[in-house]
Scaffold this motif. Structure first.
Motif, PDB file in Angstrom:
ATOM      1  N   ALA A 107    -106.987 -66.540 -66.128  1.00 55.97           N
ATOM      2  CA  ALA A 107    -108.136 -67.415 -65.424  1.00 55.97           C
ATOM      3  C   ALA A 107    -108.154 -68.612 -66.243  1.00 55.97           C
ATOM      4  O   ALA A 107    -108.333 -69.644 -65.619  1.00 55.97           O
ATOM      5  CB  ALA A 107    -109.397 -66.500 -65.131  1.00 55.97           C
ATOM      6  N   TYR A 108    -108.630 -68.332 -67.390  1.00 55.00           N
ATOM      7  CA  TYR A 108    -108.785 -69.414 -68.343  1.00 55.00           C
ATOM      8  C   TYR A 108    -108.622 -68.925 -69.731  1.00 55.00           C
ATOM      9  O   TYR A 108    -108.527 -67.858 -70.093  1.00 55.00           O
ATOM     10  CB  TYR A 108    -110.002 -70.261 -68.065  1.00 55.00           C
ATOM     11  CG  TYR A 108    -111.493 -69.736 -68.151  1.00 55.00           C
ATOM     12  CD1 TYR A 108    -112.065 -69.897 -69.549  1.00 55.00           C
ATOM     13  CD2 TYR A 108    -112.058 -69.090 -66.902  1.00 55.00           C
ATOM     14  CE1 TYR A 108    -113.388 -69.064 -69.587  1.00 55.00           C
ATOM     15  CE2 TYR A 108    -113.246 -68.779 -67.341  1.00 55.00           C
ATOM     16  CZ  TYR A 108    -113.769 -68.809 -68.456  1.00 55.00           C
ATOM     17  OH  TYR A 108    -115.278 -68.225 -68.511  1.00 55.00           O
ATOM     18  N   ARG A 113    -108.553 -60.327 -63.270  1.00 56.46           N
ATOM     19  CA  ARG A 113    -107.936 -61.797 -64.176  1.00 56.46           C
ATOM     20  C   ARG A 113    -108.402 -61.476 -65.456  1.00 56.46           C
ATOM     21  O   ARG A 113    -109.307 -60.760 -65.978  1.00 56.46           O
ATOM     22  CB  ARG A 113    -108.515 -62.879 -63.563  1.00 56.46           C
ATOM     23  CG  ARG A 113    -108.129 -62.969 -62.062  1.00 56.46           C
ATOM     24  CD  ARG A 113    -108.712 -64.277 -61.549  1.00 56.46           C
ATOM     25  NE  ARG A 113    -108.359 -64.377 -60.243  1.00 56.46           N
ATOM     26  CZ  ARG A 113    -108.773 -65.591 -59.324  1.00 56.46           C
ATOM     27  NH1 ARG A 113    -109.380 -66.671 -59.787  1.00 56.46           N
ATOM     28  NH2 ARG A 113    -108.363 -65.557 -58.092  1.00 56.46           N
ATOM     29  N   PRO A 134    -104.879 -72.161 -66.360  1.00 54.94           N
ATOM     30  CA  PRO A 134    -105.652 -72.819 -65.310  1.00 54.94           C
ATOM     31  C   PRO A 134    -106.731 -73.777 -65.964  1.00 54.94           C
ATOM     32  O   PRO A 134    -107.351 -74.798 -65.271  1.00 54.94           O
ATOM     33  CB  PRO A 134    -106.043 -71.880 -64.439  1.00 54.94           C
ATOM     34  CG  PRO A 134    -104.925 -70.852 -64.815  1.00 54.94           C
ATOM     35  CD  PRO A 134    -104.722 -71.011 -66.115  1.00 54.94           C
ATOM     36  N   ALA A 165    -113.119 -62.019 -64.503  1.00 56.42           N
ATOM     37  CA  ALA A 165    -112.014 -62.116 -65.287  1.00 56.42           C
ATOM     38  C   ALA A 165    -112.772 -61.626 -66.581  1.00 56.42           C
ATOM     39  O   ALA A 165    -113.953 -61.665 -66.820  1.00 56.42           O
ATOM     40  CB  ALA A 165    -111.786 -63.449 -65.521  1.00 56.42           C
ATOM     41  N   GLU A 193     -99.590 -64.518 -65.948  1.00 55.82           N
ATOM     42  CA  GLU A 193     -99.887 -64.927 -64.714  1.00 55.82           C
ATOM     43  C   GLU A 193    -101.233 -64.720 -64.221  1.00 55.82           C
ATOM     44  O   GLU A 193    -101.711 -65.331 -63.043  1.00 55.82           O
ATOM     45  CB  GLU A 193     -98.918 -64.652 -63.598  1.00 55.82           C
ATOM     46  CG  GLU A 193     -98.937 -63.376 -63.344  1.00 55.82           C
ATOM     47  CD  GLU A 193     -98.162 -62.007 -64.251  1.00 55.82           C
ATOM     48  OE1 GLU A 193     -98.224 -60.829 -63.779  1.00 55.82           O
ATOM     49  OE2 GLU A 193     -97.859 -62.544 -65.112  1.00 55.82           O
ATOM     50  N   ALA A 194    -101.778 -63.710 -65.043  1.00 57.45           N
ATOM     51  CA  ALA A 194    -103.142 -63.372 -64.636  1.00 57.45           C
ATOM     52  C   ALA A 194    -104.514 -64.228 -65.374  1.00 57.45           C
ATOM     53  O   ALA A 194    -105.339 -63.814 -65.091  1.00 57.45           O
ATOM     54  CB  ALA A 194    -103.252 -61.805 -64.901  1.00 57.45           C
ATOM     55  N   MET A 245    -104.864 -69.273 -58.106  1.00 61.46           N
ATOM     56  CA  MET A 245    -105.703 -69.251 -59.170  1.00 61.46           C
ATOM     57  C   MET A 245    -106.514 -70.472 -59.295  1.00 61.46           C
ATOM     58  O   MET A 245    -105.793 -71.833 -59.291  1.00 61.46           O
ATOM     59  CB  MET A 245    -104.912 -69.127 -60.647  1.00 61.46           C
ATOM     60  CG  MET A 245    -105.704 -68.747 -61.622  1.00 61.46           C
ATOM     61  SD  MET A 245    -106.275 -66.919 -61.836  1.00 61.46           S
ATOM     62  CE  MET A 245    -104.757 -66.097 -62.042  1.00 61.46           C
ATOM     63  N   GLU A 246    -107.629 -70.592 -59.454  1.00 66.42           N
ATOM     64  CA  GLU A 246    -108.689 -71.812 -59.558  1.00 66.42           C
ATOM     65  C   GLU A 246    -108.278 -72.592 -60.936  1.00 66.42           C
ATOM     66  O   GLU A 246    -107.897 -72.066 -61.947  1.00 66.42           O
ATOM     67  CB  GLU A 246    -110.020 -71.394 -59.502  1.00 66.42           C
ATOM     68  CG  GLU A 246    -110.961 -72.378 -59.780  1.00 66.42           C
ATOM     69  CD  GLU A 246    -111.438 -73.071 -58.496  1.00 66.42           C
ATOM     70  OE1 GLU A 246    -111.870 -74.116 -58.433  1.00 66.42           O
ATOM     71  OE2 GLU A 246    -111.152 -72.264 -57.464  1.00 66.42           O
ATOM     72  N   GLN A 247    -107.997 -73.795 -60.529  1.00 67.84           N
ATOM     73  CA  GLN A 247    -107.511 -74.979 -61.592  1.00 67.84           C
ATOM     74  C   GLN A 247    -108.914 -75.688 -62.004  1.00 67.84           C
ATOM     75  O   GLN A 247    -109.488 -76.303 -61.034  1.00 67.84           O
ATOM     76  CB  GLN A 247    -106.668 -76.155 -60.948  1.00 67.84           C
ATOM     77  CG  GLN A 247    -105.440 -75.367 -60.569  1.00 67.84           C
ATOM     78  CD  GLN A 247    -104.377 -74.858 -61.688  1.00 67.84           C
ATOM     79  OE1 GLN A 247    -104.489 -75.433 -62.707  1.00 67.84           O
ATOM     80  NE2 GLN A 247    -103.974 -73.498 -61.618  1.00 67.84           N
TER      81      GLN A 247
END
Length: 454
Positions: A204-205, A172, A244, A141, A201-202, A1-3
Motif C-alpha cells: 500500500a505504501y 495490504r 504507491p 494495511a 503487488e500488495a 491501489m491508491e496512489q
C-alpha cells in the motif's frame, strides 16, 4: 491501489512546517493521537487543501494472542471516518499479554514487539486481521516491525510469513524499509531476500526512517537522519515495483524544516532514479510454496493441524492459548524481571528490557510533563528504579499516577516543596473529574490526603 505519492508523518510539533511544505501529497497521523470530534486545526486545513490523511494505529496488537478489542477497533474506525481516509494501517506486532487467556497478570509493553514466525502465530494473526477487516470501513494495511530480539524455533523467514499472511487474508502491506534494515543488523535477516519473497503487488505504501547503531545493535529511533543503508533498501524495493506511496517518519529531535525537506527530496530521488526492472517477477511465490488458494484461503502448508487457518474455519482455542503463554512469558521477563524464557538471547533480552524502560520513562514525561519539572534531574533515575519489577498494566497516564503515588508513599522527593507540589499534582489527577461531592468520594479524598502527609 491508491496512489498516494510522497508524504511525511504528521506530528503536532512540526504541523506548521508540514503545512508549508510545497510538495507534500499526503500525511500520516498516529491514530491514537487524533480526536475525531476535535481534529487538530492543521489536519483540518490539510484536508481542505486535498491532502490525504491516513491514520496509523499503534495499540491494536493484531499479533497478540487475544482477539482484537472491539472498543479499539471502533475507535480506529471513527478516526478513519473523521479524516475521510482511503485506508488505515496498523502493525504486525503484539503490545500486551497475559490476562484471562493465560490466567496470568495482564501486562502492557508500551512498544511494538515481534510475533514469532510460526504457524500458530500466523493462524492467530490471520484470524485477527479478518476480524479487523470486517470492523473497519476502508482497506487495512499492516506494517512489518523492527526488532531487537529473535524468537527461538521460528518456522518461516519474514518474507514467507508476509507472503502467507497476504495470501490468506488479502490484507495490504505497509513495508518499512528502515525496519528491514534494522532486522538485518539485529537479527541477520537479508532485506533482499525478504523483498524477493514478499508479494510486492500488495504494498500500500512504504515507510522510511532513521536510527542509529550502538554496540552492534541498530535502534530504530525515528529521531535521526535517514542513513544511506535505508535508502539502498528503498532503491531495491523500487527496482521491483514502484510503491504507491512513500512516507518519511520522524517522531523526535525534529530538525529544521529545511532538513526534513532535504530528506524528502532524497527519498523522491531514490524512487525516481530506480525504475522497476521490467524482467522482474513481482509477487513470486517463495521457495517451497505453491499459490493454490485465493485471498481468503489458506496458503500452502497451512493444512491440517494448523489451527484452522482456512476461511470459515474456527481457530482452535488451544492455538491462542499456546501463543498467549509464550508472549506472556517473554513480556514478563522484559517488564517484570521474571526469568528469560528458554532459547532467547539473554544479552539481547537485556538490551530490549532497558530500551522498553527508557521509552516508558520518555513517554510518561510527555504524558505528564509536570513530573520532570517537579523532580528535575532526579526524574529519570527515579522512574527507571520504579519501573523495575513494576510493569505497566493500564497505559501511560495511569503509569504516571502510579509513579507519583509510589514516590509519595516512600517519602520522596526529599525536598519538602517538591514533595508538596507532587502531592498536589497527584491529588488533582487521581480523583474523579470534577471532584465528586458524594460522601464516599469525599471520604476517599480525605483519606488519601492523610496518608500522603505521613
Amino acid at each position: 491501489m491508491e496512489q498516494l505519492g510522497t508524504g511525511i508523518g504528521w506530528r503536532p510539533e512540526i504541523a506548521d512546517a508540514v503545512e508549508r511544505m510545497p510538495d507534500i501529497d499526503w500525511v500520516e497521523a498516529v491514530a491514537e493521537n487524533v480526536c475525531p470530534g476535535h481534529l487538530h486545526e492543521s489536519l483540518v486545513r490539510l484536508r481542505e487543501r486535498g491532502v490525504t490523511v491516513v491514520p496509523h494505529g499503534v495499540s491494536l496488537g493484531l499479533g497478540g494472542a487475544d482477539r482484537p478489542d472491539e472498543t479499539r477497533l471502533s475507535a480506529l474506525a471513527e478516526r478513519v471516518q473523521a479524516l475521510g481516509s482511503p485506508l488505515v494501517t496498523e502493525h504486525i506486532a503484539f503490545v500486551r499479554a497475559g490476562g484471562p487467556l493465560t490466567a496470568s497478570p495482564a501486562l502492557e509493553a508500551g512498544h511494538l514487539l515481534p510475533v514469532p514466525r510460526t504457524r500458530d502465530a500466523l493462524d492467530v494473526l490471520c484470524e485477527n486481521i479478518r476480524i479487523a477487516q470486517d470492523a473497519l470501513p476502508v482497506p487495512l494495511a499492516v506494517e512489518n516491525i523492527a526488532a531487537l530480539i529473535s524468537w527461538p524455533g521460528e518456522e518461516m523467514t519474514e518474507g514467507q510469513f508476509l507472503y502467507d499472511l497476504v495470501d490468506r487474508t488479502g490484507v495490504r502491506l505497509l513495508i518499512d524499509v528502515a525496519n528491514l534494515h534494522t532486522n538485518h543488523v539485529n537479527r541477520g535477516d537479508d532485506p533482499a531476500r525478504a523483498l524477493d519473497e514478499l508479494p510486492v503487488e500488495a504494498i500500500a505504501y512504504v515507510h522510511v526512517a532513521g536510527g542509529f547503531e550502538r554496540d552492534g545493535v541498530w535502534h530504530d529511533s525515528h529521531a535521526h537522519p535517514v542513513p544511506q543503508a535505508v535508502l539502498d533498501v528503498l532503491a531495491d524495493l523500487a527496482s521491483r515495483a514502484t510503491p504507491p506511496g512513500v512516507l518519511l517518519e520522524r517522531d523526535e529531535n525534529f530538525p529544521e524544516p529545511g532538513e526534513l525537506e532535504r530528506e524528502l527530496s532524497a527519498i523522491r530521488r531514490t524512487v525516481d532514479r530506480t525504475p522497476p526492472r521490467t524482467h522482474a517477477a513481482v509477487g513470486t511465490v517463495p521457495p517451497g510454496r505453491v499459490r493454490e488458494a485465493g485471498p481468503d484461503g489458506p496458503a500452502d502448508g497451512a493444512g491440517p493441524g494448523s489451527g484452522g487457518g482456512g476461511a470459515g474455519a474456527g481457530l482452535a482455542p488451544l492455538v491462542r492459548q499456546r501463543l498467549g503463554l509464550a508472549q506472556a512469558a517473554l513480556l514478563s521477563c522484559l517488564v517484570a524481571g521474571t526469568p528469560v524464557p528458554e532459547g532467547f538471547d539473554r544479552v539481547r533480552i537485556g538490551v530490549q528490557a532497558r530500551a522498553l524502560a527508557a521509552k516508558r520513562a520518555g513517554v510518561v514525561a510527555k504524558v505528564a510533563p509536570e513530573l520532570p519539572v517537579i523532580l528535575g534531574e532526579a526524574y529519570r533515575p527515579a522512574f527507571l528504579d520504579y519501573a523495575q519489577g513494576r510493569p505497566m498494566t493500564g497505559g501511560y497516564r495511569r503509569d504516571a499516577l502510579g509513579f507519583a503515588e509510589h514516590l509519595l508513599l516512600v517519602g520522596l522527593p526529599e525536598d519538602a516543596g517538591a514533595r508538596r507540589r507532587l502531592r498536589d499534582w497527584w491529588l488533582e489527577r487521581s480523583g474523579p473529574t470534577p471532584p465528586s461531592r458524594h460522601p464516599a468520594a469525599r471520604l476517599a479524598r480525605a483519606t488519601r490526603r492523610v496518608l500522603l502527609r505521613h
